[in-house]
Design a protein around this motif. Structure first.
Motif, PDB file in Angstrom:
ATOM      1  N   LYS A   1       0.779  -1.049  -0.060  1.00 40.13           N
ATOM      2  CA  LYS A   1      -0.004   0.189   0.307  1.00 40.13           C
ATOM      3  C   LYS A   1       0.671   1.307  -0.407  1.00 40.13           C
ATOM      4  CE  LYS A   1      -3.858   2.742   1.806  1.00 40.13           C
ATOM      5  NZ  LYS A   1      -5.026   2.096   3.177  1.00 40.13           N
ATOM      6  N   TYR A   2       2.476   2.024   0.588  1.00 36.34           N
ATOM      7  CA  TYR A   2       2.477   2.068   0.874  1.00 36.34           C
ATOM      8  C   TYR A   2       3.190   2.861  -0.030  1.00 36.34           C
ATOM      9  CZ  TYR A   2       6.704   5.523   2.864  1.00 36.34           C
ATOM     10  OH  TYR A   2       6.941   6.135   3.066  1.00 36.34           O
ATOM     11  N   PHE A   3       3.975   1.453  -0.880  1.00 32.70           N
ATOM     12  CA  PHE A   3       4.530   2.060  -2.311  1.00 32.70           C
ATOM     13  C   PHE A   3       3.500   1.595  -4.301  1.00 32.70           C
ATOM     14  CE2 PHE A   3       8.026  -0.034   0.286  1.00 32.70           C
ATOM     15  CZ  PHE A   3       8.803   1.407   0.403  1.00 32.70           C
ATOM     16  N   GLU A   4       2.350   1.822  -3.862  1.00 33.15           N
ATOM     17  CA  GLU A   4       1.206   1.504  -4.286  1.00 33.15           C
ATOM     18  C   GLU A   4       2.286   0.596  -5.257  1.00 33.15           C
ATOM     19  OE1 GLU A   4       1.159   4.935  -5.385  1.00 33.15           O
ATOM     20  OE2 GLU A   4      -0.323   6.717  -4.186  1.00 33.15           O
ATOM     21  N   THR A   5       2.221  -0.700  -5.262  1.00 28.56           N
ATOM     22  CA  THR A   5       2.419  -1.431  -5.897  1.00 28.56           C
ATOM     23  C   THR A   5       1.609  -2.432  -6.966  1.00 28.56           C
ATOM     24  OG1 THR A   5       2.811  -3.325  -4.527  1.00 28.56           O
ATOM     25  CG2 THR A   5       4.613  -1.676  -4.699  1.00 28.56           C
ATOM     26  N   GLY A   6       0.208  -1.987  -6.025  1.00 27.90           N
ATOM     27  CA  GLY A   6      -0.780  -3.215  -6.219  1.00 27.90           C
ATOM     28  C   GLY A   6      -0.949  -4.181  -6.504  1.00 27.90           C
ATOM     29  N   GLY A   7      -0.240  -4.495  -5.488  1.00 26.60           N
ATOM     30  CA  GLY A   7       0.177  -6.045  -5.018  1.00 26.60           C
ATOM     31  C   GLY A   7      -0.873  -6.539  -3.308  1.00 26.60           C
ATOM     32  N   VAL A   8      -1.325  -7.066  -3.995  1.00 24.48           N
ATOM     33  CA  VAL A   8      -1.736  -8.176  -2.757  1.00 24.48           C
ATOM     34  C   VAL A   8      -1.644  -9.634  -2.097  1.00 24.48           C
ATOM     35  CG1 VAL A   8      -4.425  -8.936  -1.865  1.00 24.48           C
ATOM     36  CG2 VAL A   8      -4.039  -7.610  -3.365  1.00 24.48           C
ATOM     37  N   THR A   9      -1.582  -9.493  -0.689  1.00 19.49           N
ATOM     38  CA  THR A   9      -0.932 -10.577   0.438  1.00 19.49           C
ATOM     39  C   THR A   9      -1.429 -11.708   1.045  1.00 19.49           C
ATOM     40  OG1 THR A   9       1.416  -8.784   0.811  1.00 19.49           O
ATOM     41  CG2 THR A   9       1.238 -11.199   1.828  1.00 19.49           C
ATOM     42  N   MET A  10      -1.359 -12.625   0.613  1.00 25.75           N
ATOM     43  CA  MET A  10      -1.810 -13.923   1.033  1.00 25.75           C
ATOM     44  C   MET A  10      -2.149 -14.425   2.158  1.00 25.75           C
ATOM     45  SD  MET A  10      -3.643 -13.787  -1.563  1.00 25.75           S
ATOM     46  CE  MET A  10      -3.200 -12.549  -3.325  1.00 25.75           C
TER      47      MET A  10
ATOM     48  N   ILE B   1      -9.835 -11.673  -3.544  1.00 28.80           N
ATOM     49  CA  ILE B   1      -8.501 -10.201  -4.094  1.00 28.80           C
ATOM     50  C   ILE B   1      -8.939  -8.495  -4.481  1.00 28.80           C
ATOM     51  CG2 ILE B   1      -6.640 -10.005  -5.272  1.00 28.80           C
ATOM     52  CD1 ILE B   1      -5.805 -13.394  -4.955  1.00 28.80           C
ATOM     53  N   ASP B   2      -9.684  -8.935  -5.054  1.00 27.76           N
ATOM     54  CA  ASP B   2      -9.926  -8.064  -6.108  1.00 27.76           C
ATOM     55  C   ASP B   2     -10.522  -6.774  -5.184  1.00 27.76           C
ATOM     56  OD1 ASP B   2     -10.561  -8.957  -8.440  1.00 27.76           O
ATOM     57  OD2 ASP B   2     -12.130  -9.534  -9.064  1.00 27.76           O
ATOM     58  N   ARG B   3     -11.381  -6.923  -3.921  1.00 22.20           N
ATOM     59  CA  ARG B   3     -12.074  -5.465  -2.563  1.00 22.20           C
ATOM     60  C   ARG B   3     -10.791  -5.137  -2.709  1.00 22.20           C
ATOM     61  NH1 ARG B   3     -14.265  -9.380   0.961  1.00 22.20           N
ATOM     62  NH2 ARG B   3     -15.937  -9.259  -0.082  1.00 22.20           N
ATOM     63  N   ALA B   4      -9.244  -6.280  -2.150  1.00 19.01           N
ATOM     64  CA  ALA B   4      -8.385  -5.707  -1.579  1.00 19.01           C
ATOM     65  C   ALA B   4      -7.174  -4.815  -2.891  1.00 19.01           C
ATOM     66  CB  ALA B   4      -7.264  -6.901  -1.344  1.00 19.01           C
ATOM     67  N   ARG B   5      -7.458  -5.506  -4.212  1.00 16.23           N
ATOM     68  CA  ARG B   5      -7.157  -4.625  -5.041  1.00 16.23           C
ATOM     69  C   ARG B   5      -7.469  -2.992  -5.098  1.00 16.23           C
ATOM     70  NH1 ARG B   5      -2.929  -7.558  -7.267  1.00 16.23           N
ATOM     71  NH2 ARG B   5      -4.636  -9.294  -8.014  1.00 16.23           N
ATOM     72  N   ARG B   6      -8.712  -3.043  -4.777  1.00 19.38           N
ATOM     73  CA  ARG B   6      -9.528  -1.662  -5.300  1.00 19.38           C
ATOM     74  C   ARG B   6      -9.139  -0.715  -3.944  1.00 19.38           C
ATOM     75  NH1 ARG B   6     -14.161  -5.345  -5.756  1.00 19.38           N
ATOM     76  NH2 ARG B   6     -14.807  -4.772  -4.147  1.00 19.38           N
ATOM     77  N   GLY B   7      -8.367  -0.827  -2.592  1.00 20.61           N
ATOM     78  CA  GLY B   7      -8.213  -0.140  -1.639  1.00 20.61           C
ATOM     79  C   GLY B   7      -9.350  -0.467  -1.215  1.00 20.61           C
ATOM     80  N   ASP B   8     -10.082  -1.728  -0.290  1.00 22.33           N
ATOM     81  CA  ASP B   8     -11.661  -1.520   0.501  1.00 22.33           C
ATOM     82  C   ASP B   8     -10.676  -3.071   1.569  1.00 22.33           C
ATOM     83  OD1 ASP B   8     -13.298  -0.478  -1.065  1.00 22.33           O
ATOM     84  OD2 ASP B   8     -14.119  -2.144  -2.700  1.00 22.33           O
ATOM     85  N   GLY B   9      -9.733  -3.253   1.302  1.00 24.67           N
ATOM     86  CA  GLY B   9      -9.273  -3.810   2.564  1.00 24.67           C
ATOM     87  C   GLY B   9      -9.338  -4.794   2.948  1.00 24.67           C
TER      88      GLY B   9
END
Length: 332
Positions: A133-142, A223-231
């Motif tokens: 989130k800090y570096f705005e990579t667009g990645g999600v962590t499982m 993953i879609d929710r996380a990538r949208r920025g919804d947590g």
């Protein structure tokens, strides 16, 4: 969700079969004392990984888990020969033979372990997501953990901060029914672990962890929710392990009949049945896949057994040695 095509089913079958046979071979090598220490096998839980990988973007998404961690890095793209070598303590392994069974790791393929401390990886997974989130990579962590780790206080701390900061993380508890040898019914007054997310107003729910399609559907949404920025999201994968907690587990807490009953919904068999029913492959083509998997596992064993053990000098190359420490770089 990405379409589940013929090619996906065939890949799922070959991947899950490889993971199963890879670990079956590890069990044999453990008995021969070629794999030392502990060995925790994933047999029966393969659909959890297969479905997740279908939903992930392997160019930027990360994964972190506990010590049942041999097949996940293979799914993320790590050379299975190097994973086998690590398990045999060889210098060609993923951590040059110094991590072993419980600590497979590959920064290159965004697989961050392999953690022996129960629940220790949960806040680390949230930290990886914070970095994205800090570096705005667009990645999600499982972030994976077992049903026993769900009772750790670190889970609640991580859940609270992940929701507060809307971190791009998916928390996944792989509920295989037993924390080591203790059933879920004996560890808490509730058996629906996913409901822990409700206290943080975190989207959460149960998933059929024996079916890769169901896993892929739930993971895609999370993953879609996380990538949208919804947590974050918290998912409880209802799964089962066919072997003991580790190779030293006598499994006195469950009956053989119970294990056989769960084998009727083996994820590999489920996928193979669909392949046959839909005529995605002939018997000859299936046999070709089986042989390819068998050959690869044998190649991994050959590579690992023919590799050298780490030289003694390596012990000194990974520790600080100057008196005016700090900031002396490792030699490796």
């Amino acid at each position: 969700m990405k379409e589940v095509t013929k090619e996906v089913y065939l890949k799922w079958y070959e991947d899950m079969l490889l993971w199963r046979k890879f670990e079956d071979k590890l069990a044999a090598l453990y008995i021969q004392q070629k794999v030392r220490g502990f060995l925790h096998l994933y047999n029966g839980q393969e659909a959890v990984l297969a479905g997740a990988l279908h939903a992930m973007d392997l160019t930027k998404d990360k994964m972190i888990t506990a010590y049942r961690n041999h097949v996940q890095p293979i799914g993320m793209g790590v050379d299975p020969r190097r994973v086998m070598a690590e398990l045999l303590g060889k210098v060609t392994g993923t951590s040059k033979g110094m991590g072993g069974s419980m600590h497979i790791f590959s920064k290159e393929h965004r697989f961050y372990g392999g953690h022996g401390i129960v629940g220790g990886q949960i806040p680390v997974g949230a930290g990886l997501a914070f970095a994205d989130k800090y570096f705005e990579t667009g990645g999600v962590t499982m972030t994976y953990f077992g049903d026993g780790a769900a009772r750790q206080g670190s889970l609640h701390e991580a859940f609270n901060m992940a929701m507060l900061w809307k971190l791009p993380v998916v928390f996944i508890v792989e509920n295989n029914g037993y924390a080591m040898g203790t059933s879920v019914e004996r560890t808490a007054n509730h058996t629906d672990i996913w409901k822990l997310g409700l206290g943080y107003e975190m989207p959460c729910g149960p998933v059929d962890g024996m079916n890769p399609v169901k896993v892929a559907e739930a993971m895609t949404e999370a993953i879609d929710r996380a990538r949208r920025g919804d947590g974050p999201t918290f998912l409880e994968m209802k799964t089962y392990r066919y072997r003991g907690h580790s190779m030293s587990d006598a499994q006195l807490y469950r009956s053989k009949d119970e294990v056989e009953e769960y084998k009727k919904i083996d994820p590999i068999t489920q996928v193979l049945d669909i392949i046959k029913d839909k005529k995605y492959a002939t018997e000859q083509e299936i046999e070709t896949i089986d042989q390819r998997v068998k050959d690869l596992v044998e190649e991994c064993v050959k590579f690992a057994e023919e590799s050298e053990y780490p030289p003694i000098q390596q012990l000194y190359d990974v520790v600080y040695e100057q008196e005016n420490y700090p900031f002396i770089p490792h030699k490796l």
